[in-house]
Enzyme design. Sequence first.
Site, PDB file in Angstrom:
ATOM      1  N   ASP A 439     -25.591 -54.040 -12.001  1.00 26.30           N
ATOM      2  CA  ASP A 439     -24.745 -54.887 -11.193  1.00 26.30           C
ATOM      3  C   ASP A 439     -23.920 -53.985 -10.262  1.00 26.30           C
ATOM      4  OD1 ASP A 439     -23.699 -57.506 -10.658  1.00 26.30           O
ATOM      5  OD2 ASP A 439     -21.867 -56.895 -11.671  1.00 26.30           O
ATOM      6  N   ASP A 688     -23.942 -59.756 -15.181  1.00 27.36           N
ATOM      7  CA  ASP A 688     -22.920 -60.048 -14.197  1.00 27.36           C
ATOM      8  C   ASP A 688     -21.599 -60.362 -14.894  1.00 27.36           C
ATOM      9  OD1 ASP A 688     -21.335 -61.481 -12.169  1.00 27.36           O
ATOM     10  OD2 ASP A 688     -23.148 -61.277 -10.972  1.00 27.36           O
ATOM     11  N   ASP A 694     -26.887 -65.093 -17.184  1.00 21.97           N
ATOM     12  CA  ASP A 694     -27.591 -63.812 -17.228  1.00 21.97           C
ATOM     13  C   ASP A 694     -28.121 -63.526 -18.633  1.00 21.97           C
ATOM     14  OD1 ASP A 694     -27.558 -63.000 -14.643  1.00 21.97           O
ATOM     15  OD2 ASP A 694     -25.766 -61.757 -14.796  1.00 21.97           O
TER      16      ASP A 694
END
Length: 1072
Positions: A439, A688, A694
Amino acid sequence: MGLRNRKHSDNGDIEKGNPDNESNTSETKADGIVLEYQGDEYDIILKYAQDEAAKAAHGGEDENAEDEGQTKRLWYAPWKKVKTGNEKEKQVPPDWLQTNITQGLSDTEIDKRRQAFGYNELQSQKENQVLKFISYFRGPILYVMEIAVILSAGLRDFIDFGVIIGILFLNAGVGWYQEKQAGDIVAQLKAGIAMKAFVVRGGREAEIEARDLVPGDIVVLEEGNTIPADAKIVASYDDKDGSKSRGLLEKSDKKAAQGRDEQKNDDGEDHSDDKGPSVCSVDQSAITGESLAVDKFIGDIAYYTCGVKRGKVYAVVSATAKQSFVGKTAALVMSSNETGHFQIVLGAIGTTLLVLVIAFIFVVWIGGFFRGIQISSPPENNLLVYALIFLIIGVPVGLPCVTTTTMAVGAAYLARRKAIVQKLTAIESLAGVDMLCSDKTGTLTANKLSLNDPYVAPGVDPAWFMAVAVLASSHNVKSLDPIDKVTIVGLKDFPKAQEILRGGWKTDKFIPFDPVSKRITAEVERDGRRYTCAKGAPNAILKLQKFDPKTVTEYRNTAGEFAQRGFRSLGVACKEDGKEWQLLGIMCMSDPPRADTAATIREAIDLGIHIKMLTGDAVAIARETCKALSLGTAVFDSERLMGGGMTGTEVNDFVEAADGFAEVFPEHKYQVVDILQKRGHLTAMTGDLFRADDAPSLKKADCGIAVEGASDAARTAADVVFLDEGLSTIITSIKVARQIFHRMKAYIIYRIALCIHLEVYLLLSILILNETIRVDLVVFLAIFADVATIAIAYDNAPYAKKPVDWQIPKVWIISTIMGLLLAAGTWLVRGTLFLEHGGEKGGIVQRFGSIQEVIFLEVALTESWIIFITRLNQGPDSGEFQWPSFQLVGAVLGVDILATFFAAFGWISGFAAHGGWTDIVTIVRIWLFSFGVTVIITIVYLLLNKITWLDRIGRRERSKKDERLENFLADLQRLTLVHERSEANHDSYHLAPGTSSNAQGRDSEPSKKNKPADDGNSGQDAKAVEDEGETDVDTKTTETPAPKREPTKSDIPQSQTDKPEFQASAANERNG
C-alpha cells in the site's frame, strides 16, 4: 405448523362435522413446549394467529425445524459424538434491544448478555491449552517414541522407560511453554490496539473498549467515528430522551416485523418521508463497495467497521462483532484450517526418517536371524533391544519442539518490535517472500499531508480563499480526516483568514464529501448574508457553472501542473445568495515519502524483494511517488490492465514486470496476488488502512500483512499485524524471519545427520561384530542431542541475501554426507580398540577404559559440535558470519562436560572393568580426535555449500510460466454462455466470446466516477482524484503521451531499465 384436520362426521357432511367426536382442543409444538388451544373454533384460529405474530417478532423461527447441530467424533473416543455448534444463528431477543437510552444497561445485565454472546471482537478460534499440550505427543515422530516407550516397558527396562517418557514430556513442555509465552506477548500487544466506543451506562456516557460492548448497549455514533458493532439507530443525539423519534422507531419496527424492509412503491418510489429526516450518513464502501455515503434514518442498521460521515446519534447494539455482517464474512476466511508448508516439510522429514528406521530394523533383524539371535533374550542382546535402539536414535523426538520453540522465540522477538505474528508458520512464508505488494499511504509515504503554496485566482484575497476552504471542511475537531485537518491547521499561515472566521459564522447545512460529486458543500451565514462554499476535485468545481474563460484556462493549466508533479489538488469556490459562483483557486497538498523509505527500498532490492505499489490514487500521483522513491515508474491503471486485450501470458508478464498499479479495487489486489502466485512467487501483501474488504486478498497472499491502523477485519485475516508505520518495519521483519529460518534449517540438517550417523554405525556394528551401544547410553545420547540444541532458538544467525527455500534434496544430501563422515569417525575409534599394547587393548585407550564409554563419549562430543557447523553459511547468499550466542555455547559445553563425567566415572556402566572408569589421558585423546573429525566435516560442509549445482537443487521455480495453460484460462474467463431460441421454439446453448476488451474498457469508465478512494485517507483522498477526462486536464497521465489504444504485448516491460510508461486515458478513449 397447521391446525389438526377436522374429523369427518358420521353423516358424511364434512363442513358440519360431529360435535360429539370433534375435539375442541388443538395442540402444537413451539420451541419444544406443548401448547393447548381450547375454545371455539375461531377462538383457536385467532389465538394461533396471535402466537404466530409473536413468533415472527422473535425472529420468525420455524418451530418444526429441529436444530440437530453439527457433530464430530472425539479423536480419543471415536465412538462418541459431540455437538460442535448449531446450524441456526444465535439471535438477540427483541426485548434486549428496548434499552432506555438515558440509562443504558446495568452491570448485572451486561454480565448476563456477555455470557450469552461473548466479547464484541473478531478473533481467531482460541485453542484449548490442554489439547494444545497433548498435540505435542501427536505426529509420526512422536508416535515412534511412544512405540519405544511401550517396547521398553515390555522388555521391563523401566529405567529407559522412565527416561524416554521424561524426554517426551520435556519436549512437549518446552514447546508448549514457548509457544504460549509468545502468544501471551502477542495478546498483550493486541490489547493496545483495541477500538474504543462511547456508551451510555448507569445514566452517563463513558468511553470503553469496543470489545466490552454487549447486545442492547446504547452507543453514541458521531462524525469521524468507526462503528464498533452492528447498531440500530434509535434517536438523534439532540433527542436525549428519544421522545421525538419514538413514533418513527415504532413504525420502523412494525414494518420490519411485517417483512417490508424495502420501503418502496410498486413504481419504485422511495418512501423516505415515512422514515423522517436522515439523522446521519455512513460510509459503507468498506463492506459494499458503494461509493456514496448512505443516509441513515431512525430504525436503520449502522454496520460494524463502517465510518460515520455526518451526524451524531444514539444507537442500540443489535449484533456484536462475530454476529455482525462483517463478522460473518471474516468467519469465512478464519475458518480455513489449511496445513502450512512448514508442517508439510516437517511431516515429510519425519515420515522419511521413519521409513529409514523400519528399513534399518528390517536389515538388522535379518542379520540377527542368521546369527541365531533370539527375539527377546538374553536381556542385553536380542532383536527387540535392537529395534528399541533404532527407534530411539532413528527419529529426532525433539524436532517438533525445537522448531516450534525457534519460531515462538522469534515471534516474541518480532512482537517486541511491534510486529504481531498471528500464525507461527507465517514466519516461514515471510522469510521466502520475493514479491511485496505494498500500500502507498502510511507504508511508503508518511501519511502526513502537508499544504503547499496554493493557486489563488486573480483578484481573490488569499485570506478569503483560505477561509472558504475551512468553511467547506468538517468542524468535528475530535475526528478530522487528514485532508480537512491539514486545511484547518494551514490557518496558522493565514492570520487574516483567522480574523474572517471569528466574525460570527453559522453553518446551516453541511454535505460531506462523496466520490460521485467529488466535493464538499457547506451552506453558511454571517450577518444575515448566506453563502454556499464548495471544495473538491478541480473538475468537480468547474462543473458548478461557466466561469471566466481566462481564469478557467489558468486554473486548468495549474491543476494539470500540480497533477504532473503528483500533488493532490482541491478546487475552492464560493457563491453568495443571489449571485453567481466565484472560482477562488486551488489548494495543493502532498503526502511526502517517509524519510527512510528510499533507503529501505534499496535494502529490499538487495534482499531480492521486488516491491509493487498498489494504490487507490491516480496514476500521476503514484508515478511521482515512485520517482521520489527510485521505485521504478512502470505504474499502470489497474482497471485497463485487467480489462485489456492481451492474452493470458501477456497479462501475467505485464503484472510480473510492472512496478505498481493505481486506482485499484480490492478485486484487483486479489488478481495481482493470484497471478504472481501462479508464476511461482511467494507474495506478501499489505492491507489498506481503511478498507475491510481487503481481507480476501490478505488471506490469498502467502503472507498477509495488516499495517498500522488497519481495520479489524483486515487484522483478523492477516498473518502478521504491524503496529508501526513504514516499510522499514516490514523489511526488518523479513530479515528476522530469514534468521529464524536459518536456525530451523541448521537444526534440521544437524538432526538428520545425527540419525544417519548412529543408524549406519550401529547397523555395521551389529552385522559385523554383533555389538551395539547399550540402550541406556543411547537414551542419554538422544537427550543430549535435543536438550543442548533447544538453545539454537537464541542463537545469533545471519539473514540470507535472497529469499530462502527449504531445498529438501540439498538438505538430505548434505546431512547424509555429514552422517556418513560421523559414522566413519566413530568406526575409526572403534578400530583402534582392536590394537594391542603390552597384551592389553590399546589404540585410543591409554591405560583403561571400556568400549561402551569410549564410543559413547566420542559420539556425544562429535554430535554436539555438529550444530556449530550447520549454523554456518548455508550457501552463497546466506549472509555474513555470526558468532554463536553464549546460550548455545553454554548448552553444548554443559552437555560435553556431562558426557565426559559419564565416561570418566562410569556413572551408568554397571559391572564393568575398573568400575567403568576411563583414564584422563584417554578422555583427552577422545576430545582431540573428536575435534579433528569436526574440522574435517566443517571443511567438507563449506565445500559442499560452494557447489553451484547443489545450491540450485530444490529451489522454488520463480517466474515460471506455461503459455498454453495461461492463455487457455484467460480465454475461458472471457467466454459467455449464450442462449438462443429458434423460430421453432427450440432452445440451444453455446459458448461465445464475451464483450470485447476494448468495449469493456470504455464501458468501465463511467463506473470509475463511483469508485471510492481505496488508498490513503479514507474517502477524502478522492477529493484530490483529479479529472475524469471531462475537461482538457487529464491527471491520470504524466508528461509521457498517452497512446490511443489498449496495452499490447510490445508494451510489456522487459527489464527495470526498459519499461515503457503508457496509460490510455479516458479522454483519449472517448476522443479516439
